[in-house]
Design a protein around this motif. Structure first.
Motif, PDB file in Angstrom:
ATOM      1  N   LYS A  41       8.275   6.226  10.139  1.00 45.37           N
ATOM      2  CA  LYS A  41       7.556   7.231  10.926  1.00 45.37           C
ATOM      3  C   LYS A  41       6.213   6.743  11.449  1.00 45.37           C
ATOM      4  O   LYS A  41       5.710   7.258  12.439  1.00 45.37           O
ATOM      5  N   HIS A  42       5.617   5.743  10.777  1.00 44.08           N
ATOM      6  CA  HIS A  42       4.278   5.293  11.170  1.00 44.08           C
ATOM      7  C   HIS A  42       4.309   4.642  12.549  1.00 44.08           C
ATOM      8  O   HIS A  42       5.149   3.790  12.836  1.00 44.08           O
ATOM      9  N   CYS A  43       3.402   5.085  13.406  1.00 45.23           N
ATOM     10  CA  CYS A  43       3.295   4.491  14.749  1.00 45.23           C
ATOM     11  C   CYS A  43       1.822   4.428  15.127  1.00 45.23           C
ATOM     12  O   CYS A  43       0.971   5.035  14.480  1.00 45.23           O
ATOM     13  N   CYS A  44       1.532   3.695  16.156  1.00 46.90           N
ATOM     14  CA  CYS A  44       0.156   3.537  16.618  1.00 46.90           C
ATOM     15  C   CYS A  44      -0.336   4.853  17.220  1.00 46.90           C
ATOM     16  O   CYS A  44       0.374   5.490  17.987  1.00 46.90           O
ATOM     17  N   GLU A  45      -1.545   5.234  16.847  1.00 53.68           N
ATOM     18  CA  GLU A  45      -2.135   6.457  17.366  1.00 53.68           C
ATOM     19  C   GLU A  45      -2.415   6.316  18.861  1.00 53.68           C
ATOM     20  O   GLU A  45      -2.742   5.236  19.344  1.00 53.68           O
ATOM     21  N   PHE A  52      -3.336   1.633  11.052  1.00 51.39           N
ATOM     22  CA  PHE A  52      -3.011   1.091   9.734  1.00 51.39           C
ATOM     23  C   PHE A  52      -2.555   2.173   8.775  1.00 51.39           C
ATOM     24  O   PHE A  52      -3.019   3.316   8.833  1.00 51.39           O
ATOM     25  N   LEU A  53      -1.663   1.799   7.872  1.00 47.05           N
ATOM     26  CA  LEU A  53      -1.202   2.627   6.772  1.00 47.05           C
ATOM     27  C   LEU A  53      -1.334   1.764   5.529  1.00 47.05           C
ATOM     28  O   LEU A  53      -0.903   0.607   5.522  1.00 47.05           O
ATOM     29  N   TRP A  54      -1.963   2.300   4.456  1.00 44.95           N
ATOM     30  CA  TRP A  54      -2.245   1.500   3.267  1.00 44.95           C
ATOM     31  C   TRP A  54      -1.436   1.978   2.080  1.00 44.95           C
ATOM     32  O   TRP A  54      -1.323   3.170   1.821  1.00 44.95           O
ATOM     33  N   ASP A  55      -0.867   1.034   1.353  1.00 44.51           N
ATOM     34  CA  ASP A  55      -0.050   1.321   0.187  1.00 44.51           C
ATOM     35  C   ASP A  55      -0.937   1.536  -1.033  1.00 44.51           C
ATOM     36  O   ASP A  55      -1.862   0.764  -1.277  1.00 44.51           O
ATOM     37  N   THR A  56      -0.667   2.577  -1.808  1.00 46.79           N
ATOM     38  CA  THR A  56      -1.451   2.837  -3.012  1.00 46.79           C
ATOM     39  C   THR A  56      -0.861   2.162  -4.245  1.00 46.79           C
ATOM     40  O   THR A  56      -1.509   2.114  -5.285  1.00 46.79           O
ATOM     41  N   GLU A  57       0.338   1.643  -4.143  1.00 48.47           N
ATOM     42  CA  GLU A  57       0.976   0.999  -5.290  1.00 48.47           C
ATOM     43  C   GLU A  57       0.690  -0.500  -5.375  1.00 48.47           C
ATOM     44  O   GLU A  57       0.824  -1.101  -6.433  1.00 48.47           O
ATOM     45  N   SER A  58       0.327  -1.104  -4.272  1.00 54.81           N
ATOM     46  CA  SER A  58       0.033  -2.535  -4.238  1.00 54.81           C
ATOM     47  C   SER A  58      -1.291  -2.734  -3.502  1.00 54.81           C
ATOM     48  O   SER A  58      -1.377  -2.513  -2.293  1.00 54.81           O
ATOM     49  N   ALA A  59      -2.318  -3.143  -4.230  1.00 56.98           N
ATOM     50  CA  ALA A  59      -3.658  -3.267  -3.660  1.00 56.98           C
ATOM     51  C   ALA A  59      -3.698  -4.251  -2.498  1.00 56.98           C
ATOM     52  O   ALA A  59      -3.195  -5.367  -2.598  1.00 56.98           O
ATOM     53  N   GLY A  60      -4.261  -3.804  -1.386  1.00 51.84           N
ATOM     54  CA  GLY A  60      -4.431  -4.659  -0.223  1.00 51.84           C
ATOM     55  C   GLY A  60      -3.257  -4.679   0.732  1.00 51.84           C
ATOM     56  O   GLY A  60      -3.362  -5.188   1.841  1.00 51.84           O
ATOM     57  N   LEU A  61      -2.106  -4.135   0.324  1.00 51.38           N
ATOM     58  CA  LEU A  61      -0.929  -4.146   1.188  1.00 51.38           C
ATOM     59  C   LEU A  61      -1.042  -3.042   2.220  1.00 51.38           C
ATOM     60  O   LEU A  61      -1.348  -1.890   1.895  1.00 51.38           O
ATOM     61  N   GLY A  62      -0.817  -3.403   3.467  1.00 53.14           N
ATOM     62  CA  GLY A  62      -0.903  -2.435   4.541  1.00 53.14           C
ATOM     63  C   GLY A  62       0.186  -2.626   5.567  1.00 53.14           C
ATOM     64  O   GLY A  62       0.903  -3.631   5.581  1.00 53.14           O
ATOM     65  N   LEU A  63       0.307  -1.637   6.416  1.00 51.75           N
ATOM     66  CA  LEU A  63       1.244  -1.681   7.529  1.00 51.75           C
ATOM     67  C   LEU A  63       0.431  -1.515   8.804  1.00 51.75           C
ATOM     68  O   LEU A  63      -0.326  -0.554   8.941  1.00 51.75           O
ATOM     69  N   LYS A  64       0.569  -2.467   9.700  1.00 47.95           N
ATOM     70  CA  LYS A  64      -0.169  -2.435  10.964  1.00 47.95           C
ATOM     71  C   LYS A  64       0.814  -2.128  12.075  1.00 47.95           C
ATOM     72  O   LYS A  64       1.789  -2.857  12.280  1.00 47.95           O
ATOM     73  N   ALA A  65       0.571  -1.035  12.786  1.00 48.57           N
ATOM     74  CA  ALA A  65       1.389  -0.673  13.942  1.00 48.57           C
ATOM     75  C   ALA A  65       0.574  -0.958  15.196  1.00 48.57           C
ATOM     76  O   ALA A  65      -0.555  -0.490  15.335  1.00 48.57           O
ATOM     77  N   SER A  66       1.135  -1.742  16.089  1.00 48.09           N
ATOM     78  CA  SER A  66       0.454  -2.095  17.336  1.00 48.09           C
ATOM     79  C   SER A  66       0.881  -1.151  18.446  1.00 48.09           C
ATOM     80  O   SER A  66       1.903  -0.469  18.345  1.00 48.09           O
TER      81      SER A  66
END
Length: 105
Positions: A41-45, A52-66
């Protein structure tokens, strides 16, 4: 002898409760455990180059939508100098969530 408040030079701004702004609300919404549904569902605003979307289970892991609908798993960390560093792990089509979490560790 009484000391005036001005003489104490207290930082009054720190005493006031911080009010939620649109930016802080967006930051809260952009953090949470990664699931296949959230990643899909994550898309660029609108009007932005990247989001960006940041994971709370793994520090520093993110999802970047262009803006061009590309989604990449990234790792963000701070160097000893305080500078922020981002590394691209890979595309969400090539990496599973479990593999991206393992790579981020």
């Amino acid at each position: 002898m009484l000391i005036g408040i001005a003489a104490l030079r207290l930082p009054f701004a720190y005493w006031l409760p911080r009010q939620a702004t649109t930016e802080t609300i967006l930051m809260i919404e952009n953090k949470g455990p990664f699931t296949a549904g959230r990643v899909a569902k994550h898309c660029c605003e609108a009007g932005k180059q990247e989001s960006f979307l940041w994971d709370t289970e793994s520090a520093g892991l993110g999802l970047k939508a262009s803006a061009g609908d590309a989604k990449n798993c990234i790792l963000q960390s701070r160097l000893e100098t305080g500078a922020t560093m981002r590394l691209t792990i890979g595309s969400t089509t090539a990496w599973t969530l479990a593999a991206a979490r393992t790579e981020a560790r």
